[in-house]
Design an enzyme around this catalytic site. Structure first.
Site, short mmCIF file in Angstrom:
data_model
loop_
_atom_site.label_atom_id
_atom_site.label_comp_id
_atom_site.label_asym_id
_atom_site.label_seq_id
_atom_site.Cartn_x
_atom_site.Cartn_y
_atom_site.Cartn_z
N GLY A 1 0.82 -1.21 0.00
CA GLY A 1 0.00 0.00 0.00
C GLY A 1 0.85 1.25 0.00
N SER A 2 0.31 2.32 0.54
CA SER A 2 0.98 3.62 0.48
C SER A 2 2.12 3.71 1.48
CB SER A 2 -0.03 4.73 0.76
OG SER A 2 -0.40 4.73 2.13
N ALA A 3 3.06 4.62 1.17
CA ALA A 3 4.19 4.85 2.09
C ALA A 3 3.69 5.38 3.43
CB ALA A 3 5.17 5.82 1.45
N GLY B 1 2.43 2.39 5.37
CA GLY B 1 3.53 1.49 5.67
C GLY B 1 4.46 2.02 6.74
N GLU C 1 5.69 -3.17 1.18
CA GLU C 1 5.83 -2.78 -0.23
C GLU C 1 4.98 -1.54 -0.41
OE1 GLU C 1 5.40 -1.63 -3.50
OE2 GLU C 1 3.96 -3.23 -3.91
N CYS D 1 2.05 0.54 -8.43
CA CYS D 1 3.15 1.06 -7.64
C CYS D 1 4.41 1.23 -8.48
CB CYS D 1 3.41 0.17 -6.43
SG CYS D 1 3.65 -1.56 -6.83
#
Length: 469
Positions: free
Chosen positions: A205-207, A210, A228, A262
């Site tokens: 998913g998104s930074a 994460g 990831e 991504c």
């Protein structure tokens, strides 16, 4: 009881609804079911997973249609996702054998030393909405082969696909308590990540999310965490006469899946003396892109983005760029009122004083012109992310320089930034991941190595530091 509702992006119609799940109950059932699964022979676990592929194959068209409806992606692309789900089985079997092999070695006193691998226990898989079957499946299958239990928390935007995916495992003979579905939003996801009886967190998913997971678990080193988190990926165009091929590679990299990959190209870095030809060809090809609903005939190249909030954010990002020094080459438009369809946008940001280093998750490509190859590499590395990068054009020596100096986990030459092979590791550095690549290397975080020294009977003597009897 509150319900989670899923809507079709292309129509706005309600697709699915279900009550939110109870994290404690799901984790307790998974932990209870895990030991029996872990004690099964590896061959038995693999046989069940192979049955899973057959169950998917029986309904692959219906599954593809569900993916298309819930994500908005064209049916042709949803079909490729289902193919990837089935192909993941044999790839994961090979990966487990290669990455977690057993060894026997000689040891002292005619004993032996052994290397084996053990499963972690209960694994939380948090899936994204762009590939709601393929990407969670890339965690689930390696985790089950290794002997773990799995709780899937799908994206709250694509829960119906997650539910359908897990049903194939149960039909294949995997115990229902071993592969469970957690329905819910961010609150349920946070509770699952932090639950003391969860042994690993596998996130795509998104930074932003994460990093929050990483921070939350920083004081819990016993939990395996694989992140990831996407990328702000560069595509560098250098000396080549094949302008039409260059344009096709750029459009594939930036706008496939409506830019919701991504590995999508976010920044196009072009040599100055190629700029006019390349941008002209890309603009012309972009204007020919067919945008439509999943089941339109002829099939569109791209569908809508996932929801209206995402479409609004992308429109705002486009306006921000052109209001802060960017020059619009192709404007982002909203062709269908009330639905999250957007047209691909190109913005020259060379003159921007400060370019935002964020992942704009949609069909919005920023363009930067540079004078020399060193400047191109520096611009490509001008990001905290490090997932994917491509060089299009150039010669072998330049590609070698590019490969050696680019900070990314996927580095390509004359190929798109996206479309990575499941038979290779998949991951990045910086804000793109935490050095736990997925795909072929997923086996690495689904089991841990255990070393042993072994003898059939105890034998020991101590020869130094004792008085004689």
């Amino acid at each position: 009881m509150s319900h989670l509702i899923s809507y079709e992006p292309a129509t706005g119609a309600e697709l699915w609804r279900a009550p939110h799940g109870n994290v404690d109950e799901l984790v307790a059932r998974a932990r209870s079911a895990w030991p029996a699964w872990a004690s099964q022979p590896l061959a038995t676990r693999i046989e069940r997973i192979r049955r899973f592929a057959n169950e998917v194959r029986k309904e692959q068209e219906e599954f593809a249609e569900l993916i298309a409806r819930e994500t908005g992606k064209p049916l042709w692309e949803a079909r490729t996702e289902v193919e990837a789900v089935m192909a993941k089985v044999e790839i994961s079997v090979r990966a487990y054998a290669e990455r977690t092999g057993q060894r026997k070695l000689d040891s002292a006193l005619q004993g032996s030393a052994a290397l084996r691998h053990k499963p972690h226990g209960v694994m939380a898989v948090l899936g994204p909405y762009n590939f709601p079957a393929h990407l969670p499946n890339g965690h689930i299958i390696p985790a089950l082969i290794a002997g773990n239990a799995v709780i899937l928390k799908p994206s709250e935007k694509t829960p119906a696909v997650g539910e359908k995916l897990l049903s194939f495992f149960v039909r294949a003979g995997v115990p229902q308590d071993l592969v469970q579905l957690l329905i819910g939003g961010p609150d349920e996801g946070k509770a699952l990540v932090a639950h003391p009886d969860v042994d690993g967190v596998l996130f795509t998913g998104s930074a932003q999310v994460g990093i929050a997971i990483n921070r939350k678990l920083a004081t819990d080193p016993g939990k395996i965490v694989a992140l990831e988190m996407g990328g702000n990926n560069p595509l560098v165009v250098w000396d080549t006469p094949k302008i039409d091929d260059v344009a096709a590679l750029i459009v594939q990299s930036a706008f496939t899946t409506a830019g919701q990959r991504c590995t999508a190209a976010r920044r196009l870095i072009v040599k100055n003396d190629m700029y006019d030809d390349v941008i002209g060809a890309v603009k012309a090809l972009t204007e020919r892109i067919v945008i439509g609903a999943p089941f339109d005939d002829p099939q569109p190249f791209m569908g809508p983005v996932i929801d209206m909030r995402t479409a609004d954010q992308l429109t705002e990002s486009f306006l921000y760029l052109i209001s802060n020094g960017g020059k619009a080459i192709a404007h982002m438009r909203r062709p269908r009122e009330g639905l999250p369809f957007v047209t691909p946008a190109l913005v020259d940001v060379t003159g921007m004083a400060e370019r935002p280093d964020v992942e704009l998750f949609g069909p919005l490509l920023q363009v930067v012109r540079v004078d020399d190859f060193d400047a191109a590499i520096a611009e490509a590395n001008n990001t905290r992310f490090g997932l994917s990068a491509s060089l299009v054009g150039g010669d072998p020596a330049q590609y070698n320089r590019f490969w050696a100096n680019i900070r990314a986990g996927i580095v390509n030459w004359n190929r798109p930034t996206n479309g990575a092979s499941s038979a290779a590791p998949f991951g990045g550095i910086g804000f793109s991941g935490n050095h736990r690549p997925a795909a072929f290397y997923a086996a690495d975080y689904c089991a841990y190595p255990v070393t042993s020294t072994e003898m059939e009977q105890p034998r020991a003597s101590v020869g130094v530091g004792f008085r004689e009897v």
